[in-house]
Design a protein around this motif. Structure first.
Motif, PDB file in Angstrom:
ATOM      1  N   ASN A   1      28.929  42.181  36.339  1.00 32.93           N
ATOM      2  CA  ASN A   1      27.572  41.678  36.528  1.00 32.93           C
ATOM      3  C   ASN A   1      27.476  40.334  37.239  1.00 32.93           C
ATOM      4  N   ASP A   2      28.605  39.715  37.563  1.00 27.91           N
ATOM      5  CA  ASP A   2      28.512  38.424  38.243  1.00 27.91           C
ATOM      6  C   ASP A   2      29.713  38.195  39.150  1.00 27.91           C
ATOM      7  N   ARG A   3      29.641  37.088  39.903  1.00 25.39           N
ATOM      8  CA  ARG A   3      30.647  36.799  40.926  1.00 25.39           C
ATOM      9  C   ARG A   3      32.040  36.617  40.331  1.00 25.39           C
ATOM     10  N   ALA A   4      32.118  35.812  39.266  1.00 27.29           N
ATOM     11  CA  ALA A   4      33.422  35.508  38.676  1.00 27.29           C
ATOM     12  C   ALA A   4      34.095  36.775  38.162  1.00 27.29           C
ATOM     13  N   ALA A   5      33.307  37.609  37.491  1.00 30.56           N
ATOM     14  CA  ALA A   5      33.865  38.851  36.950  1.00 30.56           C
ATOM     15  C   ALA A   5      34.288  39.792  38.075  1.00 30.56           C
ATOM     16  N   ALA A   6      33.520  39.812  39.161  1.00 33.99           N
ATOM     17  CA  ALA A   6      33.856  40.675  40.298  1.00 33.99           C
ATOM     18  C   ALA A   6      35.190  40.270  40.902  1.00 33.99           C
ATOM     19  N   VAL A   7      35.379  38.975  41.084  1.00 31.37           N
ATOM     20  CA  VAL A   7      36.634  38.481  41.659  1.00 31.37           C
ATOM     21  C   VAL A   7      37.803  38.791  40.724  1.00 31.37           C
ATOM     22  N   ALA A   8      37.596  38.545  39.424  1.00 33.25           N
ATOM     23  CA  ALA A   8      38.662  38.803  38.455  1.00 33.25           C
ATOM     24  C   ALA A   8      39.045  40.284  38.448  1.00 33.25           C
ATOM     25  N   GLU A   9      38.028  41.162  38.460  1.00 33.91           N
ATOM     26  CA  GLU A   9      38.296  42.604  38.423  1.00 33.91           C
ATOM     27  C   GLU A   9      38.961  43.069  39.718  1.00 33.91           C
TER      28      GLU A   9
END
Length: 205
Positions: free
Chosen positions: A190-198
């Motif tokens: 749902n957000d930028r940080a999580a997208a990068v981590a995933e």
């Protein structure tokens, strides 16, 4: 100080918004407009930071005004505040370049957070709006990001803002936002940080 222009064809709505915003120490109501044409004229003269924009107005509607602002005043952030969350309202507004999209029944606290986030260039979407934007993408095979979505994610991972990524890729901020929303849906985040981590976890970056 975040300078805000209130754009709505109903004076009662503008009065309510003014009352909600004026008590905040970091927000100033710079002016009011009754339609998109008045908003464009005001922005050209006074350069506010954020425009709160209704969609259905006479003379020039919200989407038309957003499209013009994105071209003529790209530094000005537009936060849609409307009663409508149908696909025919949401998608054109986001594609035109709106930074955020809230509904008029949002709590005042949410509105204040959205204004501050918009001023920072961050996207803010009402939950029902985010669901509409992402629903068609839920069927996408996990991890199958397009080359452009991966490019945007790489820049985000390097710390780029939407504006900086748009400049690097020679596309609009609205396009960057759309690519990010697609990537979020495909990655299940749902957000930028999580997208990068995933993306890192899956070996995509």
């Amino acid at each position: 100080m975040i300078r805000v222009l209130l754009t709505d064809d109903h004076p009662v709505v503008r009065d309510g918004l003014r009352g909600a915003l004026e008590g905040e120490p970091d927000i100033e109501v710079a002016g009011e407009a009754a339609n998109g044409a008045e908003a464009l004229a005001f922005v050209a003269r006074h350069h506010p930071d954020v425009v709160l924009m209704d969609l259905r107005m006479p003379e020039l509607d919200g989407v038309g005004a957003i499209r013009r602002l994105a071209v003529e005043h790209p530094a000005v952030r537009v936060l849609v505040l409307t009663t409508y969350d149908s696909d025919s309202d949401v998608l054109p507004a986001v594609e035109a370049g709106a930074t955020g999209y809230l509904l008029k029944d949002a709590p005042v606290a949410d509105l204040l957070r959205a204004v501050r986030a918009a001023a920072r260039g961050e996207s803010v979407l009402a939950p029902s709006v985010a669901a509409r934007l992402m629903a068609p993408l839920r069927r996408a095979p996990a991890g199958e990001l397009t080359p452009r979505e991966l490019e945007v994610l790489r820049l985000v991972a390097e710390g780029s803002t939407n504006a900086a990524a748009a400049r690097r890729l020679f596309i609009s901020e609205a396009s960057v936002k759309t690519h990010l929303l697609h990537a979020y849906a495909k990655l299940g985040v749902n957000d930028r940080a999580a997208a990068v981590a995933e993306a890192y976890r899956r070996g995509l970056l």
